[in-house]
Design a protein around this motif. Structure first.
Motif, short mmCIF file in Angstrom:
data_model
loop_
_atom_site.label_atom_id
_atom_site.label_comp_id
_atom_site.label_asym_id
_atom_site.label_seq_id
_atom_site.Cartn_x
_atom_site.Cartn_y
_atom_site.Cartn_z
N ALA A 41 0.85 -1.19 0.00
CA ALA A 41 0.00 0.00 0.00
C ALA A 41 0.89 1.24 0.00
CB ALA A 41 -0.91 -0.01 1.22
N GLY A 42 0.57 2.17 -0.90
CA GLY A 42 1.33 3.41 -0.98
C GLY A 42 2.43 3.39 -2.02
N ASP A 43 2.84 2.18 -2.47
CA ASP A 43 3.87 2.09 -3.50
C ASP A 43 3.25 2.15 -4.89
OD1 ASP A 43 5.69 1.83 -1.49
OD2 ASP A 43 6.12 -0.30 -1.84
N GLN A 44 4.00 2.64 -5.86
CA GLN A 44 3.53 2.65 -7.23
C GLN A 44 3.40 1.21 -7.75
OE1 GLN A 44 2.59 5.34 -9.19
NE2 GLN A 44 2.77 6.49 -7.28
N ILE A 45 2.37 0.96 -8.53
CA ILE A 45 2.16 -0.37 -9.11
C ILE A 45 3.09 -0.53 -10.31
CG2 ILE A 45 0.49 -1.91 -10.22
CD1 ILE A 45 -1.70 -0.41 -8.65
N GLU A 46 4.02 -1.47 -10.21
CA GLU A 46 4.99 -1.68 -11.28
C GLU A 46 4.65 -2.85 -12.18
OE1 GLU A 46 8.85 -1.98 -9.59
OE2 GLU A 46 8.87 0.09 -8.84
N HIS A 47 3.95 -3.85 -11.64
CA HIS A 47 3.63 -5.05 -12.41
C HIS A 47 2.18 -5.44 -12.19
CE1 HIS A 47 8.07 -5.48 -12.03
NE2 HIS A 47 7.96 -5.93 -13.27
N LEU A 58 -5.75 -9.26 -0.27
CA LEU A 58 -5.52 -7.82 -0.31
C LEU A 58 -5.77 -7.28 1.09
CD1 LEU A 58 -7.22 -6.83 -3.68
CD2 LEU A 58 -4.90 -7.64 -3.25
N MET A 59 -4.73 -6.72 1.70
CA MET A 59 -4.76 -6.32 3.10
C MET A 59 -4.80 -4.80 3.23
SD MET A 59 -4.64 -9.31 4.48
CE MET A 59 -4.52 -8.74 6.18
N PHE A 60 -5.61 -4.34 4.16
CA PHE A 60 -5.68 -2.90 4.47
C PHE A 60 -5.22 -2.71 5.90
CE2 PHE A 60 -7.51 1.18 5.51
CZ PHE A 60 -7.33 1.91 4.34
N GLU A 61 -4.31 -1.75 6.10
CA GLU A 61 -3.76 -1.50 7.44
C GLU A 61 -4.22 -0.14 7.95
OE1 GLU A 61 0.53 -1.35 9.82
OE2 GLU A 61 0.44 -1.97 7.72
N MET A 62 -4.70 -0.13 9.20
CA MET A 62 -5.14 1.11 9.83
C MET A 62 -3.95 1.82 10.46
SD MET A 62 -8.30 0.94 9.05
CE MET A 62 -9.11 2.21 10.02
N ALA A 63 -4.18 3.04 10.91
CA ALA A 63 -3.10 3.84 11.48
C ALA A 63 -2.49 3.21 12.73
CB ALA A 63 -3.62 5.24 11.80
N ASN A 64 -3.30 2.45 13.47
CA ASN A 64 -2.80 1.82 14.71
C ASN A 64 -2.12 0.47 14.46
OD1 ASN A 64 -4.95 0.16 14.12
ND2 ASN A 64 -6.03 0.48 16.07
N GLY A 80 -3.00 -5.67 -9.40
CA GLY A 80 -2.41 -4.52 -10.06
C GLY A 80 -3.11 -4.10 -11.34
N LEU A 81 -4.24 -4.71 -11.64
CA LEU A 81 -4.91 -4.46 -12.91
C LEU A 81 -5.43 -3.03 -13.03
CD1 LEU A 81 -5.35 -6.48 -15.22
CD2 LEU A 81 -7.72 -6.70 -14.49
N LEU A 82 -5.79 -2.43 -11.91
CA LEU A 82 -6.35 -1.08 -11.97
C LEU A 82 -5.30 -0.02 -12.25
CD1 LEU A 82 -9.08 -1.21 -9.18
CD2 LEU A 82 -9.27 -1.67 -11.63
N SER A 88 -0.67 5.45 -10.09
CA SER A 88 -1.21 5.72 -8.76
C SER A 88 -0.68 4.69 -7.79
CB SER A 88 -2.76 5.69 -8.78
OG SER A 88 -3.22 4.42 -9.16
N PRO A 89 -0.57 5.04 -6.52
CA PRO A 89 -0.08 4.06 -5.54
C PRO A 89 -1.11 2.98 -5.29
CG PRO A 89 -0.76 6.09 -4.45
CD PRO A 89 -0.82 6.36 -5.92
N SER A 90 -0.61 1.82 -4.91
CA SER A 90 -1.50 0.72 -4.57
C SER A 90 -2.30 1.06 -3.31
CB SER A 90 -0.67 -0.55 -4.33
OG SER A 90 -1.50 -1.62 -3.90
N ALA A 91 -3.59 0.75 -3.33
CA ALA A 91 -4.45 1.05 -2.18
C ALA A 91 -4.33 -0.01 -1.09
CB ALA A 91 -5.90 1.16 -2.63
N ALA A 92 -3.87 -1.20 -1.45
CA ALA A 92 -3.79 -2.31 -0.50
C ALA A 92 -2.46 -3.03 -0.66
CB ALA A 92 -4.95 -3.28 -0.72
N THR A 93 -2.13 -3.83 0.34
CA THR A 93 -0.95 -4.68 0.28
C THR A 93 -1.38 -6.08 -0.14
OG1 THR A 93 0.23 -3.43 1.99
CG2 THR A 93 0.94 -5.70 1.61
N ALA A 94 -0.77 -6.59 -1.20
CA ALA A 94 -1.14 -7.91 -1.73
C ALA A 94 -0.16 -8.95 -1.21
CB ALA A 94 -1.13 -7.89 -3.26
N VAL A 95 -0.66 -9.91 -0.43
CA VAL A 95 0.18 -10.92 0.21
C VAL A 95 -0.21 -12.31 -0.29
CG1 VAL A 95 0.94 -11.91 2.40
CG2 VAL A 95 0.33 -9.49 2.29
N VAL A 96 0.76 -13.09 -0.73
CA VAL A 96 0.50 -14.47 -1.16
C VAL A 96 0.23 -15.32 0.07
CG1 VAL A 96 1.42 -16.48 -2.35
CG2 VAL A 96 1.97 -14.20 -3.20
N ARG A 97 -0.95 -15.91 0.13
CA ARG A 97 -1.33 -16.78 1.26
C ARG A 97 -1.18 -18.25 0.92
NH1 ARG A 97 -0.97 -13.47 5.56
NH2 ARG A 97 -2.29 -11.62 5.30
#
Length: 234
Positions: A41-47, A58-64, A80-82, A88-97
């Motif tokens: 989240a916050g990084d530019q989408i490169e791939h 797709l994970m979302f992290e709060m301020a705390n 990363g399709l969008l 634009s920066p990624s809105a979420a962190t994508a983690v392989v589960r």
């Protein structure tokens, strides 16, 4: 790079041959390693990643520091399709589960093909509708349904992606996805095991009973599956 088929990524497999050829020379097959971060989240989408197997949350992290999973992506979608909407920066962190493989393409190359191909634009529309449905239904589920039913839904959701009753999910991962304490996950696991929804809980591996777990999950699991299939048929 051969044209996807069988259980490969549904978005790529649905493209006509000529449209797929716009991407083929730029696609690289990569391993999706367990716990790998594909985008932060916050990084530019490169791939852009098109999974052929495995599952990504797709994970979302709060301020705390608290986290919650907002959606899952497997071979029916992409990560990363969008980026086609512009840098634009990624809105979420994508983690392989769940480990697997994917076709990867630079976001700039995919954007160029998107501009040239109606079929690729249609694939992006399919993906966008499916993701919006997950976000909307997930928001309602998180607000209205008990955490035990939500955990059962997520376990079934990941089972759908990997087609196996043995799920590579730790209690820590489930805690992060559900947005609850680890102790809460431990209690939920005990309840699901007592009801027969979970057969065993080994080190980082959960074996589930799909039919019994479905009886404990909220209706959101089956609703989500049906909605995704309808989107692909349109």
């Amino acid at each position: 790079m051969t044209r996807p088929g069988g259980i490969s990524n549904r978005l790529l497999a649905a493209l006509p041959a000529a449209e797929f050829d716009l991407l083929a020379s730029e696609l690289v097959t990569v391993a999706l390693d367990h716990d790998a971060v594909l985008a932060r989240a916050g990084d530019q989408i490169e791939h852009v990643f098109f999974p052929h197997s495995g599952a990504i949350s797709l994970m979302f992290e709060m301020a705390n520091g608290q986290t919650v999973a907002t959606a899952a992506v497997g071979r029916e979608g992409a990560v990363g399709l969008l980026s086609v909407l512009g840098p634009s920066p990624s809105a979420a962190t994508a983690v392989v589960r769940a480990a697997g493989t994917a076709s990867r393409i630079p976001a700039s190359r995919f954007h160029a093909a998107f501009n040239r191909s109606p079929a690729i634009r249609h694939a992006v529309q399919i993906h966008t509708r499916a993701m919006l449905m997950q976000f909307q239904l997930g928001a309602a589920c998180n607000a209205l349904h008990p955490v035990e039913a939500r955990m059962a839904r997520w376990l079934l959701h990941f089972r759908d992606h990997i087609d196996h009753d043995m799920l590579p999910l730790t209690q820590e991962a489930l805690s992060q996805m559900l947005g609850v304490r680890r102790t809460t996950v431990t209690l939920l696991m005990r309840n699901l095991r007592a009801a027969g929804g979970i057969r065993s809980d080994r080190r980082g591996q959960l074996e589930i009973d799909r039919s019994r777990l479905a009886a404990m999950a909220c209706e959101c699991h089956s609703t989500m599956r049906l909605e995704v299939e309808e989107i692909f048929l349109k």
